[in-house]
Design a protein around this motif. Structure first.
Motif, PDB file in Angstrom:
ATOM      1  N   VAL A  65       3.333   5.083  -5.267  1.00  0.00           N
ATOM      2  CA  VAL A  65       3.652   3.774  -6.010  1.00  0.00           C
ATOM      3  C   VAL A  65       3.337   3.839  -7.373  1.00  0.00           C
ATOM      4  N   ASP A  98      -0.535  12.646  -1.144  1.00  0.00           N
ATOM      5  CA  ASP A  98       0.112  12.152   0.049  1.00  0.00           C
ATOM      6  C   ASP A  98      -0.362  10.812   0.302  1.00  0.00           C
ATOM      7  N   SER A 130      -3.804  -0.728  -6.971  1.00  0.00           N
ATOM      8  CA  SER A 130      -3.916   0.432  -6.236  1.00  0.00           C
ATOM      9  C   SER A 130      -5.355   0.374  -5.323  1.00  0.00           C
ATOM     10  N   LYS A 168       0.823  -1.007   0.131  1.00  0.00           N
ATOM     11  CA  LYS A 168      -0.023   0.051   0.152  1.00  0.00           C
ATOM     12  C   LYS A 168       0.849   1.324  -0.101  1.00  0.00           C
ATOM     13  N   ASP A 169       2.073   1.172   0.047  1.00  0.00           N
ATOM     14  CA  ASP A 169       3.045   2.343  -0.048  1.00  0.00           C
ATOM     15  C   ASP A 169       4.132   1.857  -0.429  1.00  0.00           C
ATOM     16  N   GLY A 218      -0.215   6.715  -0.146  1.00  0.00           N
ATOM     17  CA  GLY A 218       0.826   5.824  -0.551  1.00  0.00           C
ATOM     18  C   GLY A 218       0.674   5.133  -1.661  1.00  0.00           C
ATOM     19  N   HIS A 219      -0.606   5.041  -2.260  1.00  0.00           N
ATOM     20  CA  HIS A 219      -0.653   4.091  -3.576  1.00  0.00           C
ATOM     21  C   HIS A 219      -0.398   4.986  -4.549  1.00  0.00           C
ATOM     22  N   ASP A 262       7.483   1.508   0.316  1.00  0.00           N
ATOM     23  CA  ASP A 262       8.363   0.810   1.041  1.00  0.00           C
ATOM     24  C   ASP A 262       8.224  -0.782   1.053  1.00  0.00           C
TER      25      ASP A 262
END
Length: 410
Positions: A216, A210, A188, A164-165, A212-213, A167
């Motif tokens: 990515v 902002d 996503s 989801k992000d 997270g998806h 990282d």
């Protein structure tokens, strides 16, 4: 006849003898014209609405089977699905794997964590034997160590249905790039769209920078894969889903409880059968050039109101429906915890998939919900002990008895 009750409700009786589901007959208590009643005052009126459901025209939809049929595919692909081990998206990877296998592709599903974990005792993981029987491979491990986990296996396509992000996704994307993967796909979320006065959401609408998806999606696009695409799903139904959607309504309907809906119940949302998501993903694999560098709203092509979904669930169950409307603030509850959907209009249109992939939706809520209810009963959930603590708090704020549901006879 005037009433002093401080809640709104209507009673829906099943139309057992009619094979069509396009019309629902309800009664209307003597009130001033509904057009003069504001949404905020709905919770203070005793209301039973009588109207046909022809705004949905569900009965006109073609009938589809949920079974997977083996199809011929000229270009066989080796596909790795990095699948989440929890949440509503887990079932996407399962259905996608089944459809790919039915189309003749080679599939490996890498599920996050360990095979012996307690999470694997829930669907869709309890059905992974279906993938193995169809020729698929299932493995477990950490996406951050994907190269080690796949043990030198090569792939043409990678789908990340976990992160989801950035990282979480970056290790998988970086490995895929270094391994010369020809296509990278990412699940996503349509939840990244900014609230807008124009609905439905279409690809290209403003998103929350902002989220997270979003990070990515941007990172994947920067890696210059020969083909990449991102898919933004919403709410879904389907066997194997471990996040409540239709079950939330069934839980209350079969127990003859009120169904508490925030606001007016006329909020529109997208409810898609997961087979629609898997068919869209499969088309992207089989049409990599058409899918390249695109964002796809991974949803069916129709919206439904909260009221409409509740009615259809009641019809599928063959039970009476009793709805109460409430204001979350006045009831003192968090709508996010008390109701399974966002308390607002929230739906997207699959425009890109139709135009670029030639995709068509098969979601047919009246029929799909019948199938879902049959499974709901078969697993014994209709007899399961369930806490309705938040429901009771809402009903108490409306002065409605949870033990003796009030309704209007039809």
């Amino acid at each position: 006849m005037a009433t002093s009750t401080s809640f709104s409700t209507f009673s829906l009786l099943p139309q057992r003898k009619s094979p069509r589901l396009s019309t629902v007959i309800c009664s209307l208590s003597p009130l001033p014209s509904v057009s003069h009643i504001s949404q905020s005052s709905l919770s203070s009126q005793f209301l039973s609405i009588s109207q046909p459901l022809n705004i949905y025209s569900f009965s006109k939809r073609p009938q589809f089977s949920s079974k997977f049929i083996v199809k011929a595919s000229a270009d066989k692909k080796k596909v790795l699905i990095v699948n989440t081990n929890s949440g509503g998206h887990a079932v996407i990877g399962f259905y996608f794997a089944k459809e790919l296998l039915a189309s003749g592709h080679e599939v490996t599903v890498l599920t996050v964590g360990e095979e012996a974990s307690s999470k694997m005792k829930k669907p869709p993981f309890t059905r992974f034997s279906e993938l193995v029987s169809a020729g698929g491979k299932t493995i477990w491990g950490e996406p951050s160590e994907v190269e080690k986990v796949v043990d030198g296996a090569t792939f043409d396509v990678v789908l990340d249905n976990n992160g989801k992000d950035l990282d979480a996704v970056k290790p998988v994307a970086d490995w895929a790039k270094s391994a010369s993967i020809s296509q990278f796909l990412f699940i996503s979320s349509a939840g990244i769209y900014k609230t807008s006065d124009e609905i439905p959401h279409v690809e290209g609408d403003p998103v929350k920078e902002d989220a997270g998806h979003v990070a990515v999606e941007k990172y994947i696009s920067s890696l210059s894969f020969p083909s990449w695409a991102a898919f933004r799903p919403q709410y879904m139904i389907g066997s194997g889903n471990n996040k409540d959607c239709e079950e939330w309504f069934f839980d209350r309907i079969v127990r003859n409880r009120h169904v508490p809906i925030p606001g007016s119940g006329m909020q529109l949302t997208s409810i898609s059968h997961v087979r629609d998501l898997s068919s869209m993903l499969t088309l992207a694999v089989e049409k990599p050039k058409a899918a390249c560098c695109k964002i796809f709203n991974c949803v069916c092509d129709r919206a439904v109101t909260f009221n409409g979904l509740a009615k259809l669930c009641a019809q599928a169950a063959g039970c009476e429906l009793k709805i109460v409307y409430y204001d979350p603030k006045e009831a003192g509850v968090d709508a996010k915890k008390a109701f399974p959907f966002r308390n607002m209009h929230f739906y997207a249109e699959p425009r890109a998939a139709k135009e670029s992939l030639g995709w068509t939706s098969t979601t047919n809520l009246p029929e799909d919900l019948k199938e879902r209810f049959a499974e709901y009963v078969s697993i014994g959930r209709d007899k399961k002990e369930i806490s309705f603590e938040l429901d009771d708090k809402i009903l108490d704020s409306l002065k409605v008895s949870s033990s003796v549901p009030a309704s209007i006879s039809v």
